[in-house]
Design an enzyme around this catalytic site. Structure first.
Site, mmCIF file in Angstrom:
data_model
loop_
_atom_site.group_PDB
_atom_site.id
_atom_site.type_symbol
_atom_site.label_atom_id
_atom_site.label_comp_id
_atom_site.label_asym_id
_atom_site.label_seq_id
_atom_site.Cartn_x
_atom_site.Cartn_y
_atom_site.Cartn_z
ATOM 1 N N ASP B 22 -20.152 61.755 86.444
ATOM 2 C CA ASP B 22 -19.653 60.372 86.399
ATOM 3 C C ASP B 22 -19.402 59.788 87.791
ATOM 4 O O ASP B 22 -18.292 59.340 88.101
ATOM 5 C CB ASP B 22 -18.398 60.307 85.521
ATOM 6 C CG ASP B 22 -18.741 60.579 84.058
ATOM 7 O OD1 ASP B 22 -18.901 61.761 83.694
ATOM 8 O OD2 ASP B 22 -18.880 59.611 83.295
ATOM 9 N N HIS B 24 -20.875 57.151 88.882
ATOM 10 C CA HIS B 24 -20.861 55.686 88.715
ATOM 11 C C HIS B 24 -21.278 54.933 89.982
ATOM 12 O O HIS B 24 -20.606 53.992 90.416
ATOM 13 C CB HIS B 24 -19.483 55.224 88.226
ATOM 14 C CG HIS B 24 -19.267 55.501 86.773
ATOM 15 N ND1 HIS B 24 -19.459 54.559 85.798
ATOM 16 C CD2 HIS B 24 -18.917 56.642 86.112
ATOM 17 C CE1 HIS B 24 -19.221 55.089 84.605
ATOM 18 N NE2 HIS B 24 -18.910 56.356 84.763
ATOM 19 N N ASN B 129 -23.956 57.461 79.116
ATOM 20 C CA ASN B 129 -24.084 56.231 78.334
ATOM 21 C C ASN B 129 -24.270 55.017 79.241
ATOM 22 O O ASN B 129 -24.800 54.003 78.810
ATOM 23 C CB ASN B 129 -22.865 56.030 77.429
ATOM 24 C CG ASN B 129 -21.565 56.013 78.203
ATOM 25 O OD1 ASN B 129 -21.361 56.851 79.083
ATOM 26 N ND2 ASN B 129 -20.694 55.070 77.900
ATOM 27 N N HIS B 130 -23.846 55.129 80.494
ATOM 28 C CA HIS B 130 -24.032 54.004 81.408
ATOM 29 C C HIS B 130 -25.458 53.921 81.929
ATOM 30 O O HIS B 130 -25.920 52.833 82.283
ATOM 31 C CB HIS B 130 -23.062 54.108 82.592
ATOM 32 C CG HIS B 130 -21.710 53.566 82.281
ATOM 33 N ND1 HIS B 130 -21.293 52.326 82.684
ATOM 34 C CD2 HIS B 130 -20.691 54.088 81.578
ATOM 35 C CE1 HIS B 130 -20.071 52.106 82.243
ATOM 36 N NE2 HIS B 130 -19.672 53.159 81.571
ATOM 37 N N HIS B 219 -22.559 64.806 77.566
ATOM 38 C CA HIS B 219 -21.899 63.562 78.000
ATOM 39 C C HIS B 219 -21.505 62.774 76.755
ATOM 40 O O HIS B 219 -22.259 61.911 76.290
ATOM 41 C CB HIS B 219 -22.856 62.744 78.889
ATOM 42 C CG HIS B 219 -22.196 61.547 79.523
ATOM 43 N ND1 HIS B 219 -21.808 61.527 80.845
ATOM 44 C CD2 HIS B 219 -21.839 60.335 79.017
ATOM 45 C CE1 HIS B 219 -21.256 60.371 81.129
ATOM 46 N NE2 HIS B 219 -21.253 59.616 80.039
ATOM 47 N N HIS B 249 -13.331 60.658 82.070
ATOM 48 C CA HIS B 249 -13.092 60.455 83.497
ATOM 49 C C HIS B 249 -11.888 61.204 84.052
ATOM 50 O O HIS B 249 -11.744 61.348 85.257
ATOM 51 C CB HIS B 249 -12.973 58.955 83.798
ATOM 52 C CG HIS B 249 -14.309 58.275 83.863
ATOM 53 N ND1 HIS B 249 -14.524 57.100 84.525
ATOM 54 C CD2 HIS B 249 -15.519 58.639 83.350
ATOM 55 C CE1 HIS B 249 -15.801 56.749 84.403
ATOM 56 N NE2 HIS B 249 -16.417 57.668 83.692
HETATM 57 MN MN LIG Z 1 -18.544 57.610 83.004
HETATM 58 MN MN LIG Z 2 -19.928 57.923 80.104
#
Ligand SMILES: [Mn+2]
Ligand SMILES: [Mn+2]
Ligand SMILES: [Mn+2]
Ligand SMILES: [Mn+2]
Lengths: 416, 416
Positions: B22, B24, B129-130, B219, B249
């Site tokens: 994660d 990001h 998922n992102h 995930h 997270h």
């Molecule tokens: Mn995430």
């Molecule tokens: Mn996620």
């Protein structure tokens, strides 16, 4: 495809360079018929580069059609580049100018000199107006390919009103020296002014100044599309030997000498038709440029075989003998136009077959057909409905017909 | 930064793996203060991978914050990956399962086995998922990194209602064998159903079946956010030894054993706070996992030093002694809250200084501060205007204050 004889790699006293431009990757990518055309032509070009064992590929801009190419287009492009350009065949020329002067990236290196990449065909490209730097970070799609080690992006001026161009200096063991100057697209009017103000400066190497074969890669209007909306050839310095002119999509790849300046210009044109205009009907080519010692050079043109056939025609309805009341008879007009389109399809097929002995009629791809119809005093038809008759025969069914009232003058102001 | 002792590379009887998730990348990229936070943490992680001489990096998804990362984010990411992962240090383990079974690309190869790339730190990642596959071509951002040879993207199921997972089989000379199973994010309810229908199948190698150390990278929701809106740990098979759980997270990187199944779970958590929630205040870590023969293993956690300090606090205005008429006095309330925020900034600073001896007060970065205000019977303030007092002190000036009427229950339903 014909069986090509095995090409010998270029001798140490010869640079062999594939030149091409305006590949417009991703053009009409969502079109179920034409969506892959730009990639197919580009793959053909890369295949040619490999088969002809060129030292490198030199592109004139508009590699991408969209400033922000879709993920799919980026992915296809990266895949093609990795398939064709990466490899263990060593590159046989030296990059002797400062790499960090040309490549202002975190890596500051030409891709084939990066010890972590095996590159067998380096590609050098400037940006065009379709794929110029923009947005947050002021990046262009070529910056992504450059970060991935797939393309060497050069020729980005730091200021548009004070353009300083330093060449990439390339040398082969046999003593050939090539200096490649590049200038990514700048808005024409603006660049015109910068030229007039003597603020476009090209820096020649101090050592052996006169021994370099000087190539300039430019992506601007060459045709005068307004008083200052182009770059006159004569703005370019006479120390150049060859100008690779991108942006103009008409293929005029044969060398044309500028009498005043002495240099030659080659305009390869686009590898995919992005408009249904006269210029795009000219058979599409790329070039194999060979440069020898003493600035001798020759340019072979190679016709692209995968390009979709494109025939354009005109018809003046007034020339057809119809009685007055038939002039508004859609069915009647439609039949006339259908016959004409069928003729054009046949013409496209014959041209396509004639271009290569080994082609078979059954492999004939759906052509692009554009029929300009002067309909003065007649009714028009719905072009989309008309196109339905040709779904199995033509690639651009929605815009085969272009109605106008007088014989059209080709103003050629489209975005290239 | 402290001077690290030179780490020895892992012995042939040890796999050393950096685990993280994660990241990001690109989160709040346009924020002038926080825009680079995600990249800074990722660079720290890659630096650690290099300094600790890990065999590879294993990521748990959501490498990118946006499904279609901006050009700038893609460019920064590719540049970082090329800087850290490409190199001449040889990779010391073999990929012994069929590469084309895991990497269904034009290259069908793990990046470090491609003869045209020198990779010294392979990265393996599933999608989150992102950054899941979507749109024309059904691609995700990891596909671009994969095409560029920068990341090994694995674990994409072909069907969500019949998930078949084949492991990557990795071996070291000293006899350690690691099987890495991966499953990119699938909508939780849907995957829950697939699990219940016994349609998530993990295929163990036929040879030496019991000799592999089995890692699973997932995930999904681990916390029960609805009856079937999560994946119960007990759905996972007991032949696993270690589960790397992404998406959540909160950093719970320390090994937790599932008593029923016997395997251990590590949940590294995100490397950048993407919400101002309690969970994101937990100090962020990544792991150095070492695997030895006979399925012995250990996990060292390493605190990330570049992560922006984050302190969260609560205040109940009713607990403050104010006269009735002062309860609607914005100035008075603002002063109270200011004092509290100042305390929190100081707390953030002390925590930050305490975490590393070599830190200097003057280097203290602007922290994230979130103060939850129970304002029952009081007036609220405009949080943005309030934040203006802290422009030089706090990173998230626009949303320091969060007003609510009762003590908030942390429902934790945010998108991770
Ligand atoms: Mn995430
Ligand atoms: Mn996620
Ligand atoms: Mn152009
Ligand atoms: Mn163009």
């Amino acid at each position: 495809m014909s069986v090509e004889e095995e090409t010998e790699p270029p001798a140490p006293n010869c640079f062999r360079i594939l030149i091409a431009t305006d590949n417009h990757l991703g053009y009409l990518e969502k079109d179920p018929i034409r969506g892959n055309d730009s990639f197919q032509a580009f793959a053909e070009i890369l295949t040619l580069a490999r088969d002809r064992k060129v030292d490198f590929v030199l592109l004139g801009g508009d590699l991408f059609h969209d400033n922000k190419p879709s993920r799919k287009t980026l992915h296809k492009t990266m895949t093609l580049l990795r398939q064709f350009c990466m490899g263990s065949n060593p590159v046989a020329f030296s990059f002797v100018s400062a790499q960090d002067e040309t490549f202002k990236t975190a890596f500051a290196t030409v891709n084939y000199m990066d010890p972590n990449y095996n590159v067998s065909i380096p590609i050098f490209s400037i940006h065009g107006n379709h794929d110029d730097p923009s947005g947050d970070g002021d990046l262009c799609a070529l910056d992504l390919l450059s970060a991935a080690g797939l393309v060497n992006y050069f020729g980005r001026a730091e200021k548009v009103d004070d353009v300083q161009i330093r060449p990439m200096l390339l040398k082969k063991d046999g003593g050939v020296k090539v200096a490649v100057y590049g200038m990514g697209n700048i808005r024409d009017e603006r660049l015109y002014r910068t030229f007039v103000g003597k603020k476009v400066r090209m820096f020649r190497p101090k050592e052996d100044t006169d021994e370099w074969f000087n190539i300039f890669v430019i992506h601007q209007n060459r045709v005068k599309r307004g008083p200052t909306n182009y770059i006159p050839e004569t703005f370019l310095p006479d120390f150049l030997h060859l100008v690779l002119w991108g942006h103009e999509h008409d293929c005029h790849i044969d060398l044309e000498q500028n009498d005043e300046k002495g240099f030659y210009i080659t305009q390869p044109g686009s590898s995919v038709a992005t408009s249904l205009s006269e210029g795009e009907t000219i058979a599409k080519h790329v070039g194999i440029l060979e440069i020898f010692p003493d600035k001798e050079f020759k340019l072979d043109k190679v016709a692209l075989k995968t390009v979709r056939p494109f025939v354009m025609g005109d018809i003046v309805l007034a020339d057809i003998k119809l009685k007055a009341r038939q002039k508004m008879d859609e069915k009647r007009i439609s039949d006339v136009l259908c016959d004409k389109v069928d003729e054009m399809i046949e013409e496209a097929k014959q041209q396509w077959l004639a271009a290569d002995d080994e082609r078979e009629e059954e492999d004939f791809p759906k052509p692009l057909i554009r029929l300009r119809v002067d309909y003065s005093n007649f009714t028009t038809l719905n072009p989309q409905r008309f196109g339905q008759r040709f779904v199995d025969k033509v690639a651009n069914v929605k815009d085969i017909l272009h109605f106008h009232r007088k014989r059209q003058v080709n103003t050629d102001k489209k975005s290239k």
